[in-house]
Scaffold this active site. Structure first.
Site, PDB file in Angstrom:
ATOM      1  N   ASP A  67       0.820  -1.208   0.000  1.00  0.00           N
ATOM      2  CA  ASP A  67       0.000   0.000   0.000  1.00  0.00           C
ATOM      3  C   ASP A  67       0.856   1.261   0.000  1.00  0.00           C
ATOM      4  O   ASP A  67       2.077   1.196   0.180  1.00  0.00           O
ATOM      5  CB  ASP A  67      -0.959   0.003   1.211  1.00  0.00           C
ATOM      6  CG  ASP A  67      -0.289  -0.478   2.502  1.00  0.00           C
ATOM      7  OD1 ASP A  67       0.955  -0.456   2.573  1.00  0.00           O
ATOM      8  OD2 ASP A  67      -1.001  -0.876   3.431  1.00  0.00           O
ATOM      9  N   ASP A 136      -7.245  -3.292  14.474  1.00  0.00           N
ATOM     10  CA  ASP A 136      -8.617  -3.603  14.043  1.00  0.00           C
ATOM     11  C   ASP A 136      -8.666  -4.847  13.148  1.00  0.00           C
ATOM     12  O   ASP A 136      -9.687  -5.132  12.538  1.00  0.00           O
ATOM     13  CB  ASP A 136      -9.226  -2.401  13.313  1.00  0.00           C
ATOM     14  CG  ASP A 136      -8.448  -2.032  12.048  1.00  0.00           C
ATOM     15  OD1 ASP A 136      -7.466  -2.733  11.701  1.00  0.00           O
ATOM     16  OD2 ASP A 136      -8.820  -1.045  11.381  1.00  0.00           O
ATOM     17  N   HIS A 138      -6.925  -5.373  10.411  1.00  0.00           N
ATOM     18  CA  HIS A 138      -6.731  -5.162   8.963  1.00  0.00           C
ATOM     19  C   HIS A 138      -5.415  -5.762   8.476  1.00  0.00           C
ATOM     20  O   HIS A 138      -4.465  -5.897   9.244  1.00  0.00           O
ATOM     21  CB  HIS A 138      -6.834  -3.674   8.583  1.00  0.00           C
ATOM     22  CG  HIS A 138      -5.713  -2.805   9.067  1.00  0.00           C
ATOM     23  ND1 HIS A 138      -5.860  -1.453   9.285  1.00  0.00           N
ATOM     24  CD2 HIS A 138      -4.403  -3.062   9.368  1.00  0.00           C
ATOM     25  CE1 HIS A 138      -4.709  -0.944   9.687  1.00  0.00           C
ATOM     26  NE2 HIS A 138      -3.812  -1.894   9.751  1.00  0.00           N
ATOM     27  N   GLU A 143      -9.519  -2.177   5.654  1.00  0.00           N
ATOM     28  CA  GLU A 143     -10.167  -1.869   6.923  1.00  0.00           C
ATOM     29  C   GLU A 143     -11.386  -2.771   7.119  1.00  0.00           C
ATOM     30  O   GLU A 143     -11.873  -3.375   6.160  1.00  0.00           O
ATOM     31  CB  GLU A 143     -10.602  -0.400   6.915  1.00  0.00           C
ATOM     32  CG  GLU A 143      -9.454   0.593   6.730  1.00  0.00           C
ATOM     33  CD  GLU A 143      -8.569   0.729   7.966  1.00  0.00           C
ATOM     34  OE1 GLU A 143      -8.383  -0.263   8.694  1.00  0.00           O
ATOM     35  OE2 GLU A 143      -8.058   1.841   8.191  1.00  0.00           O
TER      36      GLU A 143
HETATM   37  P1  PGA Z   1       2.443  -1.788  12.690  1.00  0.00           P
HETATM   38  O1  PGA Z   1       1.261  -1.693  11.627  1.00  0.00           O
HETATM   39  O2  PGA Z   1       3.380  -2.826  12.170  1.00  0.00           O
HETATM   40  O3  PGA Z   1       3.064  -0.428  12.680  1.00  0.00           O
HETATM   41  O4  PGA Z   1       1.826  -2.160  13.991  1.00  0.00           O
HETATM   42  C1  PGA Z   1       0.632  -2.853  11.194  1.00  0.00           C
HETATM   43  C2  PGA Z   1      -0.565  -2.525  10.341  1.00  0.00           C
HETATM   44  O5  PGA Z   1      -1.314  -1.579  10.681  1.00  0.00           O
HETATM   45  O6  PGA Z   1      -0.803  -3.221   9.344  1.00  0.00           O
END
Ligand code: PGA
Length: 262
Positions: A67, A136, A138, A143
């Site tokens: 992304d 959450d 994702h 999302e």
């Molecule tokens: P993080 O993010 O590795 O910074 O916890 C993970 C994500 O939101 O996919």
């Protein structure tokens, strides 16, 4: 799904890096799907170390990131282009022409997303896809509520994600509200998926993703439908798993019968 629980973030990162290194040794022109965020940093550090000290070769590797924020360019210090360059690309011998991320400044978003999907296919698909998980549930920026068949597209970020990302920006107003992200359907086409999670704040999401029902509410739960997923967790992230003792037992048995790296 194979669940590998490590005692520390460092051990978890080394185990994931070892798997990726073995993929590159078996297939030097592998296509890697890469992720940003804090979680994969240890894995990238270890891969950079392996390149420097053990000659791990990236010269034929192609990468596609999950992304990119929409509305910021590749030179923006919070863009994922910038992140990948700082944390992996400039430390290994990847040809920059083989590094792909969605275009955060695309004028024609649909066309740009279609081209991104096409270039993954033209390169033969993703061999190993690295994933983090959001609180959450994702994966990438899919999302809650995202279709489990979704493809690369523009996604509006939920408030929780915007607040989680705010730590990287000076003010809340600067935090992007949109991202271009591979879809769950895109991710599920990778041949092998590595899910990484570290820390107690991920324990609920990990539990729901691995042992909960498959639901758009936790897009990581779609990984249960994939034939080859390896989840690398540290003990804190694995803490709420009902079957964690069984997963540890499986790894001990694999070790005992020489199947640990299979
Ligand atoms: P993080 O993010 O590795 O910074 O916890 C993970 C994500 O939101 O996919």
């Amino acid at each position: 799904m194979r669940v590998r629980i490590s005692n520390s973030y460092f051990d978890m990162s080394s185990a994931a890096a070892k798997l990726i290194a073995s993929q590159l040794r078996n297939k030097p022109d592998s296509v890697l799907g890469l992720a940003t965020g804090s979680t994969p940093l240890g894995t990238y550090r270890e891969l950079a170390r392996m390149h420097k000290e053990e000659g791990l070769d990236f010269s034929l590797v192609r990468t596609f990131n999950l992304d990119e924020y929409y509305g910021i360019g590749p030179d923006h210090p919070q863009s994922y282009h910038y992140f990948m360059n700082e944390n992996l690309i400039k430390h290994v011998n990847i040809d920059p022409r083989n590094v792909h991320l969605p275009d955060g400044l695309a004028k024609n978003i649909e066309e740009s997303c279609r081209r991104y999907e096409d270039s993954i296919k033209e390169r033969g698909g993703i061999d190993v896809q690295l994933l983090g998980i959001g609180r959450d549930g994702h994966i990438a920026f899919n999302e809650p509520g995202s279709s489990l068949g979704s493809r690369t597209r523009l996604k509006t970020l939920i408030q929780e994600t915007v607040s989680d990302n705010a730590r990287f920006f000076k003010t809340l107003d600067e935090v992007p509200r949109f991202a271009i992200t591979m879809g769950v359907g895109t991710i599920l086409e990778a041949r092998h998926i590595i899910l990484l999670a570290s820390g107690g704040e991920k324990a609920d999401a990990v539990k729901l993703a691995i042992e909960g029902p498959v639901t758009t509410e936790i897009t990581a739960s779609a990984l249960q439908l994939h034939p080859k997923v390896t989840a690398f967790l540290d003990v804190a992230a694995a803490d709420k798993l009902k079957r964690k003792d069984y997963y540890k037992y499986v790894e001990e048995m694999r070790q005992k019968f020489g199947q640990a790296d299979v």
